[in-house]
Design a protein around this motif. Structure first.
Motif, short mmCIF file in Angstrom:
data_model
loop_
_atom_site.label_atom_id
_atom_site.label_comp_id
_atom_site.label_asym_id
_atom_site.label_seq_id
_atom_site.Cartn_x
_atom_site.Cartn_y
_atom_site.Cartn_z
N ASN A 1 -26.80 -20.96 -2.77
CA ASN A 1 -27.04 -21.47 -1.41
C ASN A 1 -26.12 -20.82 -0.39
O ASN A 1 -26.54 -20.47 0.71
CB ASN A 1 -26.87 -23.00 -1.37
N ASN A 2 -24.84 -20.65 -0.76
CA ASN A 2 -23.90 -20.02 0.17
C ASN A 2 -24.21 -18.55 0.37
O ASN A 2 -24.07 -18.02 1.47
CB ASN A 2 -22.46 -20.23 -0.32
N LEU B 1 -17.40 -23.05 -7.00
CA LEU B 1 -18.71 -23.61 -6.70
C LEU B 1 -19.60 -23.64 -7.94
O LEU B 1 -19.43 -22.83 -8.86
CB LEU B 1 -19.42 -22.76 -5.63
N SER B 2 -20.58 -24.55 -7.93
CA SER B 2 -21.59 -24.56 -8.99
C SER B 2 -22.53 -23.37 -8.75
O SER B 2 -22.52 -22.75 -7.68
CB SER B 2 -22.39 -25.86 -8.94
N ARG C 1 -27.09 -18.44 2.79
CA ARG C 1 -26.62 -18.75 4.15
C ARG C 1 -25.91 -17.54 4.76
O ARG C 1 -26.18 -17.16 5.91
CB ARG C 1 -25.66 -19.95 4.11
N ARG D 1 -16.61 -20.16 0.18
CA ARG D 1 -16.74 -21.49 0.78
C ARG D 1 -16.71 -21.45 2.31
O ARG D 1 -16.97 -22.44 2.97
CB ARG D 1 -15.63 -22.41 0.27
N SER E 1 -15.54 -17.61 -6.45
CA SER E 1 -16.86 -18.14 -6.82
C SER E 1 -16.77 -19.23 -7.89
O SER E 1 -17.69 -20.02 -8.05
CB SER E 1 -17.78 -17.01 -7.30
N ASN F 1 -25.73 -23.41 -8.21
CA ASN F 1 -26.61 -23.73 -7.08
C ASN F 1 -25.89 -23.55 -5.74
O ASN F 1 -26.44 -22.99 -4.80
CB ASN F 1 -27.16 -25.15 -7.18
N GLN F 2 -24.65 -24.06 -5.68
CA GLN F 2 -23.87 -23.92 -4.44
C GLN F 2 -23.61 -22.45 -4.14
O GLN F 2 -23.67 -22.01 -2.99
CB GLN F 2 -22.54 -24.66 -4.58
N LEU F 3 -23.32 -21.69 -5.19
CA LEU F 3 -23.06 -20.26 -5.05
C LEU F 3 -24.27 -19.57 -4.42
O LEU F 3 -24.14 -18.82 -3.44
CB LEU F 3 -22.73 -19.66 -6.41
#
Length: 195
Positions: free
Chosen positions: A152-153, A145-146, A156, A114, A142, A148-150
């Motif tokens: 995306n991060n 997070l969902s 990034r 995060r 991990s 998708n969030q995983l």
């Protein structure tokens, strides 16, 4: 079953144990989940002591794994509620360890998924490269997070660091997600019988 046991703790690299086996070190911010990750990786509940207070690990703690490797829990860095002098001591201890330990073959840099890959992590990554220690980024927590969030991060952090997404591992000490992948990466450097 994996045989793992506490071996020794040192506060000064003048007192390092003999280099019996290849070593894998675990580094990261205070409260990133190093102890929890190591316990999950080794199928233990409390081999590596965990605590709610950031900065619990203040020494280099060595754990014998199957008489094949030594896992080394390093002091956390970052926002631990300790003095700058104490944090400076920890930093010097870690750098001295990286510099002197010829049998140190890999260091896992744990980063809370995060968060971002910040200056301390980048500095640690560069330090490991300078001393020819293979760095491996492991994104912890991990399960927070969902999927998708995983992803995306991961993307990034990949952009921030230049490290390809497929080389960024994720891990949950709660669910065990990522454990097998991490074991494989470690086994590529140190053959360990995980059965």
């Amino acid at each position: 079953m994996i045989q793992a046991s506490f071996f020794t703790s040192v506060a000064d690299t003048r007192h390092l144990p003999p280099p019996l086996f290849p070593e894998v070190a675990f580094a990261g911010r205070s409260n990133v989940g190093k102890s929890s990750l190591m316990n999950k990786l080794l199928d233990r509940k409390q081999l590596v002591k965990t605590g709610k207070t950031p900065g619990k690990t203040r020494l280099l703690n060595f754990f014998n794994v199957n008489d094949q490797a030594m896992f080394v829990d390093l002091p956390g860095y970052g926002y631990a509620a300790v003095s700058k002098t104490e944090r400076g001591k920890w930093g010097r201890l870690m750098e001295s360890y990286f510099q002197k330990r010829n049998n140190l073959v890999m260091c896992l840099i744990l980063v809370d998924i995060r968060r971002t890959f910040e200056e301390e992590e980048a500095g640690l990554y560069d330090l490991l490269l300078r001393y020819n220690v293979a760095p491996c980024i492991v994104l912890t927590k991990s399960d927070k997070l969902s999927k998708n969030q995983l992803l995306n991060n991961k993307v990034r952090i990949s952009k921030d660091t230049g490290i390809p997404v497929d080389r960024l591992l994720h891990f949950s000490a709660v669910t065990g997600d990522g454990r097998d992948a991490l074991r494989e990466v470690i086994s590529d450097v140190v053959p360990i019988d995980w059965k």
